[in-house]
Design an enzyme around this catalytic site. Structure first.
Site, short mmCIF file in Angstrom:
data_model
loop_
_atom_site.label_atom_id
_atom_site.label_comp_id
_atom_site.label_asym_id
_atom_site.label_seq_id
_atom_site.Cartn_x
_atom_site.Cartn_y
_atom_site.Cartn_z
N GLY A 1 1.67 1.83 5.39
CA GLY A 1 0.68 0.87 4.69
C GLY A 1 1.07 1.23 3.48
CB CYS A 2 -1.62 0.80 0.59
SG CYS A 2 -1.78 0.87 -1.18
CG PHE A 3 3.59 2.36 -2.26
CD1 PHE A 3 2.62 2.07 -2.91
CD2 PHE A 3 4.96 1.83 -2.04
CE1 PHE A 3 2.98 0.84 -3.94
CE2 PHE A 3 5.20 0.69 -3.14
CZ PHE A 3 4.20 0.48 -3.93
CD1 TRP A 4 -0.51 2.17 -5.21
CD2 TRP A 4 -2.14 1.18 -5.00
NE1 TRP A 4 -0.15 1.09 -5.96
CE2 TRP A 4 -1.26 0.33 -6.00
CE3 TRP A 4 -3.38 0.83 -4.73
CZ2 TRP A 4 -1.72 -0.72 -6.68
CZ3 TRP A 4 -3.95 -0.15 -5.52
CH2 TRP A 4 -3.27 -1.14 -6.23
#
Length: 173
Positions: free
Chosen positions: A10-13
């Site tokens: 999902g969101c790499f952050w």
């Protein structure tokens, strides 16, 4: 010996911080992998038409930190039963995947996935795919170490996404 592991969650952050805090991890870079266009931008990937997924590339010392340990951390960051994104990030570019660089990594990843499936932790099938690694494209600079650069926004995004609640419910038992 420094090796690489690449995971889509999902969101790499939200996928950087869980890995950088361990001895033996040398570098975690946000980026893109798996698609059909060269040098994708964040906007290209976010549209969902590039074929790329948001990923983290982890450089680690295998003598200090094993690939199995990386997988254990990885599974605890995602919903491995969701094929259509992660938490509030929806679409193909937010799907989960394990990209393997060697046959050994592939065998370890398959065994890890099978072990999770048999554990009974989830009542739905584990749909995270295992693929051969492709060219890694680092994300734009403002995405790197986002949790450090924008700590309040990072924390707010994690809270709103439902990721932390999911982790608490499924992994902190």
């Amino acid at each position: 010996m420094i090796e690489k592991a690449t995971f889509a969650g999902g969101c790499f952050w939200c996928m950087v911080k869980p890995f950088v805090e361990w001895d033996g991890i040398h570098k975690v870079t946000s980026g893109y992998m798996g698609g059909h266009i060269e040098n994708p931008t964040y906007e290209d990937v976010k549209k969902g038409t590039s074929g790329h997924l948001e990923v983290v590339e982890i450089e680690y010392d295998a003598a200090i930190f094993s690939y199995e340990q990386l997988l254990d951390i990885y599974w605890m960051q995602i919903d491995p039963t969701d094929a259509y994104g992660q938490f509030h990030d929806r679409g193909a570019s937010y799907a989960t995947a394990i990209f393997t660089y060697t046959e050994e990594q592939k065998h370890i990843a398959i065994a890890s996935k099978e072990k999770l499936a048999k554990s009974g932790r989830f009542d739905k099938p584990i749909v995270t795919i295992i693929r051969d690694a492709q060219h890694f494209y680092p994300a734009e600079d403002y995405h790197q170490d986002y949790y450090k650069k924008e700590p309040q926004h990072y924390k707010q995004d994690r809270t709103i996404s439902g990721r932390d609640t999911f982790i608490e419910q499924h992994w902190k038992k």
